[in-house]
Design a protein around this motif. Structure first.
Motif, short mmCIF file in Angstrom:
data_model
loop_
_atom_site.label_atom_id
_atom_site.label_comp_id
_atom_site.label_asym_id
_atom_site.label_seq_id
_atom_site.Cartn_x
_atom_site.Cartn_y
_atom_site.Cartn_z
N VAL A 120 38.01 30.20 38.62
CA VAL A 120 37.10 31.25 38.15
C VAL A 120 35.67 30.78 38.41
O VAL A 120 35.29 29.68 37.99
CB VAL A 120 37.27 31.52 36.64
CG1 VAL A 120 36.24 32.55 36.16
CG2 VAL A 120 38.69 32.01 36.35
N SER A 121 34.89 31.61 39.10
CA SER A 121 33.50 31.27 39.41
C SER A 121 32.59 32.42 38.99
O SER A 121 32.80 33.56 39.40
CB SER A 121 33.33 31.00 40.91
OG SER A 121 32.02 30.55 41.19
N ALA A 122 31.59 32.11 38.16
CA ALA A 122 30.62 33.10 37.69
C ALA A 122 29.22 32.62 38.06
O ALA A 122 28.81 31.51 37.70
CB ALA A 122 30.73 33.28 36.17
N LEU A 123 28.49 33.45 38.80
CA LEU A 123 27.15 33.11 39.26
C LEU A 123 26.16 34.15 38.74
O LEU A 123 26.36 35.35 38.94
CB LEU A 123 27.09 33.07 40.79
CG LEU A 123 28.21 32.32 41.52
CD1 LEU A 123 27.98 32.34 43.02
CD2 LEU A 123 28.31 30.88 41.02
N THR A 124 25.10 33.69 38.07
CA THR A 124 24.09 34.61 37.54
C THR A 124 22.73 34.23 38.10
O THR A 124 22.48 33.07 38.43
CB THR A 124 24.03 34.55 35.99
OG1 THR A 124 23.55 33.25 35.58
CG2 THR A 124 25.41 34.79 35.39
N ASN A 125 21.85 35.23 38.20
CA ASN A 125 20.54 34.98 38.82
C ASN A 125 19.40 35.10 37.81
O ASN A 125 18.43 35.80 38.02
CB ASN A 125 20.31 35.90 40.03
CG ASN A 125 20.41 37.37 39.70
OD1 ASN A 125 20.95 37.76 38.66
ND2 ASN A 125 19.89 38.21 40.59
N ALA A 126 19.54 34.35 36.70
CA ALA A 126 18.48 34.24 35.71
C ALA A 126 18.60 32.89 35.01
O ALA A 126 19.71 32.36 34.86
CB ALA A 126 18.54 35.37 34.68
N VAL A 127 17.48 32.34 34.56
CA VAL A 127 17.48 31.03 33.93
C VAL A 127 18.28 31.04 32.63
O VAL A 127 18.80 30.00 32.21
CB VAL A 127 16.02 30.57 33.67
CG1 VAL A 127 15.98 29.26 32.91
CG2 VAL A 127 15.30 30.41 35.01
N ASP A 128 18.39 32.20 31.99
CA ASP A 128 19.18 32.29 30.77
C ASP A 128 20.53 32.97 31.02
O ASP A 128 21.12 33.56 30.13
CB ASP A 128 18.42 33.03 29.67
CG ASP A 128 17.94 34.41 30.11
OD1 ASP A 128 18.12 34.77 31.30
OD2 ASP A 128 17.36 35.14 29.28
N GLY A 129 21.03 32.86 32.24
CA GLY A 129 22.32 33.47 32.59
C GLY A 129 23.46 32.88 31.78
O GLY A 129 23.46 31.69 31.46
N THR A 130 24.43 33.71 31.46
CA THR A 130 25.55 33.31 30.60
C THR A 130 26.78 32.99 31.45
O THR A 130 27.89 33.46 31.16
CB THR A 130 25.87 34.42 29.59
OG1 THR A 130 26.09 35.65 30.32
CG2 THR A 130 24.73 34.63 28.62
N ALA A 131 26.62 32.17 32.47
CA ALA A 131 27.72 31.93 33.41
C ALA A 131 28.91 31.25 32.74
O ALA A 131 30.05 31.64 32.97
CB ALA A 131 27.21 31.09 34.58
N THR A 132 28.66 30.23 31.93
CA THR A 132 29.78 29.52 31.31
C THR A 132 30.53 30.40 30.31
O THR A 132 31.76 30.48 30.35
CB THR A 132 29.31 28.22 30.66
OG1 THR A 132 28.85 27.33 31.70
CG2 THR A 132 30.43 27.54 29.89
N PRO A 133 29.85 31.10 29.38
CA PRO A 133 30.59 32.00 28.51
C PRO A 133 31.37 33.07 29.27
O PRO A 133 32.48 33.44 28.87
CB PRO A 133 29.51 32.63 27.63
CG PRO A 133 28.41 31.63 27.61
CD PRO A 133 28.43 31.00 28.97
N LEU A 134 30.82 33.57 30.36
CA LEU A 134 31.53 34.57 31.16
C LEU A 134 32.81 33.99 31.76
O LEU A 134 33.89 34.59 31.67
CB LEU A 134 30.62 35.11 32.26
CG LEU A 134 29.65 36.22 31.85
CD1 LEU A 134 28.51 36.34 32.85
CD2 LEU A 134 30.39 37.53 31.73
N ALA A 135 32.70 32.82 32.38
CA ALA A 135 33.88 32.20 32.98
C ALA A 135 34.91 31.87 31.91
O ALA A 135 36.12 32.11 32.09
CB ALA A 135 33.48 30.94 33.74
N ASN A 136 34.46 31.34 30.78
CA ASN A 136 35.39 31.01 29.70
C ASN A 136 36.07 32.26 29.16
O ASN A 136 37.27 32.25 28.86
CB ASN A 136 34.65 30.30 28.57
CG ASN A 136 34.19 28.90 28.95
OD1 ASN A 136 34.46 28.43 30.05
ND2 ASN A 136 33.50 28.24 28.05
#
Length: 472
Positions: free
Chosen positions: A331-347
């Motif tokens: 699972v890979s989640a990439l966000t384009n903001a410094v406060d992106g929630t990539a880890t919560p999204l992947a989890n």
């Protein structure tokens, strides 16, 4: 592509793939992210390839699955693979002192730090130098001479193996080790060792000016909820590329992640992968665990899954990739903001997957017995509904209807099952503070379309109908 050894897992993931994309899109919008790429794969088969939102808030350019993201500390995993390839070929040993391969460090405490200690962040090396303002574009990232000078003058902060101490400078040193051992540039070694064998076309070691139009813009964080986001320009990370320079897409990170699954020997032997994935450090501060690390890979746990991978934080991009090396889920989640929630999204995606797999297991286990579960009704009120108190998704996960709160970061924690009892759809009769055991009431139009649903005492409407009713 690795063979899918568990057809049930593949079938369940294919069935819920549209909902995974829908849930992640809702989460991205709910948290006000500019854009999100999400990819989910199983043993090489890409099941979700989502692009949501905008690539650049100033131009309004729509984000696509082909936009390039700076994946920052994912770079460390690539560098770890390149080191292990050299080890497999007998050109390097993990217990080599770094000074053996970077003679400019002779006479300094850093010279005795081993390759393995650098890979596991156990060398005690300074994290980013005493002036790390390159992380907010206050100065350029370090070049080779500046990197060596930093390590010579202020490199060792703690004794080796005294503490886990995360270090970008240490991984930048590993890039010099790779170059000196091979006699080639880090980029050349990476292309030959990783990019070309995997057939990657949208992945590389450093900002490529020729592809400037292909990158998703980075964006500032919001200090308050109504702050406007600003674009953060991309920059070259120079000698720090082995620690933080790489770019890719979520889809290609699934391909790369699959190469870390046991049984896929495209990049490394299983023996090398096991070494990288073995827990080297458990980071505990005053009794609270903060994380785990292997040899070039983060080690994590989501539910019952033991995972490896990495997060990434580059000015304007926050990213996360998790790999289950046993069953091949990536699972890979990439966000384009410094406060992106990539880890919560992947989890969250992983918890939804495991919720569906657990349901499918239960359906299969009870099939043909007196406790067999009724199949999901063909006219079940599947969809997204809203009322004054929030939003609820009614979704088939693994052959059992669930009510999921799409606003929850860990949706499985609050999920409620809907089951058929005496021909009626009811909430499962279990312990709970909600309306457990109570019937689900469905209102329909003449054509059978669901116009409202009571998941308990209160009526909820399809989201657009709720918006219409509450407008003004």
């Amino acid at each position: 592509m690795l063979p899918v050894t568990d057809d049930r897992t593949a079938r369940v993931l294919r069935s819920i793939a549209p909902y995974l994309a829908e849930w992640a899109s809702f989460q991205a919008g709910y948290h006000g992210l500019p854009g999100l790429q999400l990819a989910v794969g199983l043993r090489g088969e890409v099941l979700v390839d989502l692009a949501w939102g905008t690539a650049d808030v100033e131009t309004g350019e729509k984000l696509t699955s082909d936009h390039l993201f700076r994946i920052a500390s994912h770079s460390k995993t690539f560098t770890g693979v390149l080191v292990m390839q050299l080890v497999e070929r007998g050109e390097l040993r993990l217990d080599d002192p770094v000074g053996t391969h970077v003679p400019e460090l002779d006479g300094t405490p850093a010279a005795a730090v081993t390759v393995r200690e650098l890979l596991g962040h156990q060398g005690g090396i300074i994290r980013d130098s005493s002036d790390g303002d390159f992380w907010q574009h206050g100065k350029p990232f370090l070049d080779r001479d500046e990197l060596i000078e930093c390590v010579r003058t202020e490199g060792v902060v703690l004794a080796p193996n005294e503490h886990f101490k995360y270090t970008n400078i240490g991984y930048s040193l590993l890039g010099l080790v790779i170059e000196n051992v091979t006699g080639r540039t880090y980029d050349d070694v990476a292309r030959a060792g990783i990019v070309e064998p995997l057939g990657l076309t949208r992945t590389g070691t450093e900002l490529d000016p020729a592809r400037a139009a292909e990158y998703a813009a980075g964006h500032t964080a919001r200090l308050a909820h109504d702050d406007a986001r600003r674009v953060v320009p991309h920059v070259d990370t120079r000698a720090m590329a082995p620690a933080t320079g790489w770019y890719s897409t979520a889809r290609e990170l699934v391909r790369y992640g699959t190469a870390h699954v046991l049984g896929d020997t495209t990049l490394l032997s299983d023996a090398s992968k096991r070494l990288m994935q073995r827990e080297e450090s458990r980071v505990v501060v005053r009794g609270t665990e903060r994380g785990r690390y292997g040899v070039g890979l983060e080690v994590g746990v989501v539910g019952d899954r033991r995972l490896v991978g990495h997060s990434g934080g580059y000015p304007g991009h926050i990213t996360r990739t998790w790999i289950d090396p046993a069953d091949g889920l990536v699972v890979s989640a990439l966000t384009n903001a410094v406060d992106g929630t990539a880890t919560p999204l992947a989890n969250g995606v992983i918890t939804l997957i495991d919720l569906a797999l657990a349901a499918a297991d239960e359906v299969a286990r009870l099939a043909g017995t007196d406790g067999a579960l009724e199949p999901v009704p063909a006219d079940a009120p599947v969809g997204r509904f809203a009322n004054l108190w929030g939003v609820s998704d009614v979704v088939d996960l693994g052959g059992i209807l669930h009510v999921v709160n799409p606003r929850a970061a860990s949706p499985a924690d609050q999920a409620v099952r809907l089951v058929v009892r005496d021909g009626d759809l009811v909430q499962e009769a279990v312990d709970g503070f909600g309306t457990v055991g109570e019937p689900v009431q469905v209102e329909r139009a003449a054509d059978g379309a669901v116009t409202a649903v009571r998941l308990g005492a209160m009526r909820s409407w399809p989201v657009e109908e709720y918006r219409r009713r509450t407008a003004g």
